[in-house]
Design a protein around this motif. Sequence first.
Motif, PDB file in Angstrom:
ATOM      1  N   HIS A 103      11.622  12.494  -0.868  1.00 24.47           N
ATOM      2  CA  HIS A 103      10.606  11.529  -1.640  1.00 24.47           C
ATOM      3  C   HIS A 103       9.228  11.941  -1.135  1.00 24.47           C
ATOM      4  CE1 HIS A 103      11.017   9.045   2.295  1.00 24.47           C
ATOM      5  NE2 HIS A 103       9.806   8.851   1.664  1.00 24.47           N
ATOM      6  N   VAL A 104       8.288  11.774  -2.083  1.00 18.81           N
ATOM      7  CA  VAL A 104       6.809  12.067  -1.806  1.00 18.81           C
ATOM      8  C   VAL A 104       6.419  10.477  -1.467  1.00 18.81           C
ATOM      9  CG1 VAL A 104       4.623  12.674  -2.675  1.00 18.81           C
ATOM     10  CG2 VAL A 104       6.594  14.188  -2.912  1.00 18.81           C
ATOM     11  N   VAL A 105       5.484  10.328  -0.206  1.00 17.06           N
ATOM     12  CA  VAL A 105       4.755   9.278  -0.490  1.00 17.06           C
ATOM     13  C   VAL A 105       3.501   9.154  -1.246  1.00 17.06           C
ATOM     14  CG1 VAL A 105       3.189   7.868   1.324  1.00 17.06           C
ATOM     15  CG2 VAL A 105       5.388   9.059   2.254  1.00 17.06           C
ATOM     16  N   VAL A 106       3.358   8.174  -1.871  1.00 17.62           N
ATOM     17  CA  VAL A 106       2.114   7.764  -2.695  1.00 17.62           C
ATOM     18  C   VAL A 106       1.526   6.555  -2.379  1.00 17.62           C
ATOM     19  CG1 VAL A 106       1.802   7.722  -5.038  1.00 17.62           C
ATOM     20  CG2 VAL A 106       4.010   8.730  -4.383  1.00 17.62           C
ATOM     21  N   PRO A 107       0.363   6.902  -1.761  1.00 17.05           N
ATOM     22  CA  PRO A 107      -0.455   5.521  -1.386  1.00 17.05           C
ATOM     23  C   PRO A 107      -1.131   4.943  -2.567  1.00 17.05           C
ATOM     24  CG  PRO A 107      -0.870   7.622   0.056  1.00 17.05           C
ATOM     25  CD  PRO A 107       0.013   8.186  -1.081  1.00 17.05           C
ATOM     26  N   GLY A 160       0.760  -1.263  -0.045  1.00 13.85           N
ATOM     27  CA  GLY A 160       0.034  -0.023  -0.088  1.00 13.85           C
ATOM     28  C   GLY A 160       1.013   1.326  -0.127  1.00 13.85           C
ATOM     29  N   ASP A 161       2.068   1.015   0.266  1.00 12.42           N
ATOM     30  CA  ASP A 161       3.039   2.391   0.421  1.00 12.42           C
ATOM     31  C   ASP A 161       3.951   2.386  -0.841  1.00 12.42           C
ATOM     32  OD1 ASP A 161       4.211   4.551   2.100  1.00 12.42           O
ATOM     33  OD2 ASP A 161       5.888   3.166   1.646  1.00 12.42           O
ATOM     34  N   MET A 162       3.918   3.667  -1.815  1.00 15.29           N
ATOM     35  CA  MET A 162       4.992   3.724  -2.628  1.00 15.29           C
ATOM     36  C   MET A 162       5.389   5.093  -2.664  1.00 15.29           C
ATOM     37  SD  MET A 162       2.231   2.404  -5.888  1.00 15.29           S
ATOM     38  CE  MET A 162       1.133   3.751  -5.865  1.00 15.29           C
ATOM     39  N   SER A 163       6.488   5.383  -3.319  1.00 19.36           N
ATOM     40  CA  SER A 163       7.117   6.651  -3.223  1.00 19.36           C
ATOM     41  C   SER A 163       7.942   7.053  -4.489  1.00 19.36           C
ATOM     42  CB  SER A 163       7.962   6.644  -2.145  1.00 19.36           C
ATOM     43  OG  SER A 163       9.276   5.699  -2.211  1.00 19.36           O
ATOM     44  N   ILE A 164       8.047   8.089  -4.745  1.00 13.60           N
ATOM     45  CA  ILE A 164       8.891   8.826  -5.830  1.00 13.60           C
ATOM     46  C   ILE A 164       9.978   9.818  -4.891  1.00 13.60           C
ATOM     47  CG2 ILE A 164       8.930  10.522  -7.595  1.00 13.60           C
ATOM     48  CD1 ILE A 164       6.034   9.507  -8.281  1.00 13.60           C
ATOM     49  N   ALA A 165      11.201   9.503  -5.286  1.00 13.08           N
ATOM     50  CA  ALA A 165      12.321  10.114  -4.845  1.00 13.08           C
ATOM     51  C   ALA A 165      13.165  10.875  -5.809  1.00 13.08           C
ATOM     52  CB  ALA A 165      12.946   9.233  -3.780  1.00 13.08           C
ATOM     53  N   ALA A 166      13.882  11.795  -5.258  1.00 18.20           N
ATOM     54  CA  ALA A 166      15.362  12.442  -6.138  1.00 18.20           C
ATOM     55  C   ALA A 166      16.289  12.590  -5.298  1.00 18.20           C
ATOM     56  CB  ALA A 166      14.811  13.629  -6.764  1.00 18.20           C
ATOM     57  N   PRO A 167      17.423  12.312  -5.695  1.00 26.76           N
ATOM     58  CA  PRO A 167      18.720  12.604  -5.010  1.00 26.76           C
ATOM     59  C   PRO A 167      19.150  13.848  -4.657  1.00 26.76           C
ATOM     60  CG  PRO A 167      19.478  12.105  -6.987  1.00 26.76           C
ATOM     61  CD  PRO A 167      17.950  11.801  -6.782  1.00 26.76           C
ATOM     62  N   ALA A 178       7.909  17.590  -9.837  1.00 25.68           N
ATOM     63  CA  ALA A 178       7.900  18.430  -8.510  1.00 25.68           C
ATOM     64  C   ALA A 178       9.047  17.965  -7.575  1.00 25.68           C
ATOM     65  CB  ALA A 178       6.691  18.543  -8.038  1.00 25.68           C
ATOM     66  N   VAL A 179       9.160  16.712  -7.376  1.00 27.68           N
ATOM     67  CA  VAL A 179      10.073  15.788  -6.591  1.00 27.68           C
ATOM     68  C   VAL A 179      11.627  16.286  -6.960  1.00 27.68           C
ATOM     69  CG1 VAL A 179      10.905  13.906  -5.963  1.00 27.68           C
ATOM     70  CG2 VAL A 179       8.387  14.164  -5.952  1.00 27.68           C
ATOM     71  N   ILE A 180      11.787  16.187  -8.500  1.00 29.84           N
ATOM     72  CA  ILE A 180      13.007  16.583  -8.854  1.00 29.84           C
ATOM     73  C   ILE A 180      13.240  17.925  -8.670  1.00 29.84           C
ATOM     74  CG2 ILE A 180      14.191  16.800 -11.042  1.00 29.84           C
ATOM     75  CD1 ILE A 180      12.859  14.512 -11.971  1.00 29.84           C
ATOM     76  N   GLU A 181      12.306  18.971  -8.970  1.00 33.65           N
ATOM     77  CA  GLU A 181      12.666  20.363  -8.663  1.00 33.65           C
ATOM     78  C   GLU A 181      12.846  20.658  -7.259  1.00 33.65           C
ATOM     79  OE1 GLU A 181      13.242  23.964  -9.210  1.00 33.65           O
ATOM     80  OE2 GLU A 181      13.039  22.721 -10.905  1.00 33.65           O
ATOM     81  N   CYS A 182      12.247  19.994  -6.449  1.00 36.83           N
ATOM     82  CA  CYS A 182      12.502  20.193  -5.032  1.00 36.83           C
ATOM     83  C   CYS A 182      13.901  19.775  -4.757  1.00 36.83           C
ATOM     84  CB  CYS A 182      11.442  19.253  -4.080  1.00 36.83           C
ATOM     85  SG  CYS A 182      11.663  19.385  -2.215  1.00 36.83           S
ATOM     86  N   ALA A 183      14.417  18.818  -5.196  1.00 34.94           N
ATOM     87  CA  ALA A 183      15.742  18.192  -4.956  1.00 34.94           C
ATOM     88  C   ALA A 183      16.584  19.172  -5.361  1.00 34.94           C
ATOM     89  CB  ALA A 183      15.837  16.829  -5.461  1.00 34.94           C
ATOM     90  N   ARG A 184      16.347  19.651  -6.478  1.00 33.65           N
ATOM     91  CA  ARG A 184      17.279  20.655  -7.316  1.00 33.65           C
ATOM     92  C   ARG A 184      17.395  21.996  -6.529  1.00 33.65           C
ATOM     93  NH1 ARG A 184      15.491  19.722 -13.568  1.00 33.65           N
ATOM     94  NH2 ARG A 184      16.698  17.693 -14.002  1.00 33.65           N
ATOM     95  N   ALA A 185      16.296  22.331  -6.046  1.00 35.27           N
ATOM     96  CA  ALA A 185      16.160  23.725  -5.034  1.00 35.27           C
ATOM     97  C   ALA A 185      16.981  23.659  -3.805  1.00 35.27           C
ATOM     98  CB  ALA A 185      14.795  24.006  -4.853  1.00 35.27           C
TER      99      ALA A 185
END
Length: 258
Positions: free
Chosen positions: A223-227, A203-210, A243-250
């Motif tokens: 990372h963002v939790v994606v249920p 039930g738990d998924m995520s999208i992440a960027a370094p 948005a996740v990639i942009e957050c990591a870059r910022a």
Amino acid sequence: MSDAPHPLFNQSLEKGLAVLRAFNASRRTMNLADIAQAAEINKSSAQRMIHTLEELGYVRKHPQTKRFQLTPKVMEIGYNYLAADTLVDVANPFLAELAQATGETTNLTEPDGLDMVYVARFVAPKFIPIHMPIGSRIPMYCTGSGRAFLSAQPDDELAATLQASDRKRHTQYTLTEIDDIIEQIEITRRRGYAINKEELFLGDMSIAAPIIGSQGLPVAAVHVVVPSSRWTMEEAERKLAPAVIECARAIRSSIRTL
């Protein structure tokens, strides 16, 4: 226990820390014998360590059961790390913005050994299947933030990390073979983000960027939790990954000394 024979190595301190680490969710309270076994020290050493920790206020003994447990004072050590961590201060505004933009829970994790450790978290008002408080640890090999971090490592360090990991199967979706994990990490390198599709918790998924530091090496991951109750992975990748990639870059652009 460490076998390091260095003359400056303090074995008493090592034993005291082993006693503190012995307490966890499955060992909330322990008697002296339990502590000795969990910390892998003899009962005499355990008695000295637990007495000292009790005197310092880090553990207390129940007056009836005579079992020991941690006190809130232990959190002071972890709080001091967070208070001194420049990255957390830099990242928090961006994580908050990401949470507002996506409507989902956002997280910052930092590496420790073979794990990623939660150091910042903005919880969305919507239901999330798994509660991961600050200080929680997740393995690198089968998580979005872990694979995002690994994707920015040199190949030799990546291989060493995967080889040393206890690659057990947490769910029916967990990848445990090194070649399969590296294939996913290569995909992560090409597209700039990693995914985890129920490999650690159902039930738990995520999208992440370094997050890359000033030396060109990874220092953390966002990372963002994606249920799975609200998202398909395909929809999440399309709508949230940018948005996740942009957050990591910022965050990276705001880092000055890491």
